[in-house]
Design an enzyme around this catalytic site. Structure first.
Site, PDB file in Angstrom:
ATOM      1  N   ASP A   8      10.605  -2.370  -9.585  1.00  0.00           N
ATOM      2  CA  ASP A   8      11.271  -2.966 -10.737  1.00  0.00           C
ATOM      3  C   ASP A   8      10.263  -3.755 -11.581  1.00  0.00           C
ATOM      4  O   ASP A   8       9.182  -4.122 -11.110  1.00  0.00           O
ATOM      5  CB  ASP A   8      12.363  -3.907 -10.202  1.00  0.00           C
ATOM      6  CG  ASP A   8      13.138  -4.587 -11.304  1.00  0.00           C
ATOM      7  OD1 ASP A   8      13.317  -3.999 -12.392  1.00  0.00           O
ATOM      8  OD2 ASP A   8      13.568  -5.736 -11.079  1.00  0.00           O
ATOM      9  N   ASP A  10      11.384  -6.552 -14.276  1.00  0.00           N
ATOM     10  CA  ASP A  10      11.787  -7.949 -14.478  1.00  0.00           C
ATOM     11  C   ASP A  10      11.975  -8.692 -13.166  1.00  0.00           C
ATOM     12  O   ASP A  10      12.750  -8.271 -12.310  1.00  0.00           O
ATOM     13  CB  ASP A  10      13.091  -8.017 -15.294  1.00  0.00           C
ATOM     14  CG  ASP A  10      12.874  -7.548 -16.714  1.00  0.00           C
ATOM     15  OD1 ASP A  10      11.938  -8.058 -17.363  1.00  0.00           O
ATOM     16  OD2 ASP A  10      13.626  -6.678 -17.178  1.00  0.00           O
ATOM     17  N   ASP A 135      14.796  -6.981  -7.408  1.00  0.00           N
ATOM     18  CA  ASP A 135      15.463  -8.267  -7.155  1.00  0.00           C
ATOM     19  C   ASP A 135      16.992  -8.133  -7.256  1.00  0.00           C
ATOM     20  O   ASP A 135      17.694  -9.106  -6.970  1.00  0.00           O
ATOM     21  CB  ASP A 135      14.962  -9.345  -8.133  1.00  0.00           C
ATOM     22  CG  ASP A 135      15.342  -9.030  -9.561  1.00  0.00           C
ATOM     23  OD1 ASP A 135      15.026  -7.915 -10.032  1.00  0.00           O
ATOM     24  OD2 ASP A 135      15.975  -9.881 -10.225  1.00  0.00           O
TER      25      ASP A 135
END
Lengths: 177, 177
Positions: A8, A10, A135
């Site tokens: 990922d 961000d 996340d």
């Protein structure tokens, strides 16, 4: 055939939350910190009247120009590439204006990841990879590989997945001894 | 769990070649047609001196505003959605400036496909789907599902995959009788 890792952007390779906090604190003369966010996203931690403005921060291309790289992510990803095919997978669909800015940021800070290995997608369960480092655990439900939860304030209370708290943790978990 | 179909955009849901030919013929007072392209991409079919200009056509956002929808694609995809999870997967990485325009085109013409089911990726073998409908066989090599080759002039001589020549062919192949 080499295993694949999808990563990922961000709050995993980009310290997006650091940018949100800096802009928010300047914008509202506030002193919001990581500690204030435990268990929630920044948009849920600010007064309701500020929420819309906070969610619009990434609409400004300047947001990505100032976005810091997550500590150790570049060095560890380059080491991972010796053993795995590495893809960056980022959910940009909520911010269609940010596609080009996100792509430019990745090319600038992760030039060793080929453009063919950058994926923009909303639902990451569509990825055919062995690991997904993210996340947001919501992407793990239908994902065919193993989701590794990269610790962020908002996911503090999430359980059920192996967790990595830093890129050093990723190195320990995925690189040969 | 429902099977998944990933569907390409250019020359599969969008009649990109129609736009290229129209712009090229206006640009160079030419009469290039589908028949002239058999076995090759338009950029390889034009004089070498025109190649760079042709490749830059999608850099103009107006290119996507005028881009026609491939015949029957909307109706057949809506029928497929009753039986499959449908994703659109488009390789936009060669034209980073086109991300937003491509996304807007898909939202306009395929509003029944959720933004979470739109994927921008260079290497489509990263998709975890049962079928990939694409005009470029290069994406099929490492793809875990079955690649269905959507006929286009440039892939006329490609063999080794099941082929669909139209969206009616797709309906016959993938919809229950």
């Amino acid at each position: 055939m080499r295993q694949r890792i999808a990563i990922d952007m961000d709050e995993v390779t980009a310290d997006t939350l650091d940018s949100y906090l800096a802009i928010y604190n300047a914008d509202f003369q506030a002193q919001l910190s990581y500690a204030d966010l435990a268990g929630q996203h920044i948009a849920d931690a600010v007064p309701a009247a500020h929420r819309e403005r906070v969610l619009a921060y990434p609409d400004d291309p300047a947001f990505f120009r100032a976005l810091p790289v997550m500590a150790d992510s570049q060095a560890v990803i380059q080491r991972l590439q010796k053993h795995y095919d590495v893809f960056i997978a980022t959910a940009a669909m909520e911010y269609p204006t940010s596609f080009a800015a996100k792509f430019a940021w990745l090319r600038q800070h992760f030039p060793f990841i080929a453009p063919t290995n950058i994926v923009f997608c909303g639902d990451k369960s569509i990825l055919d990879a062995d690991y997904l480092i993210d996340d947001s655990a919501r992407h793990f439900a239908r994902f065919r590989g193993e989701g590794l939860l990269f610790s962020a304030p908002h996911n503090r209370d999430v359980t059920g997945y192996r967790r990595v708290a830093s890129w050093q943790d990723v190195a320990v978990l995925l690189l040969p001894r």
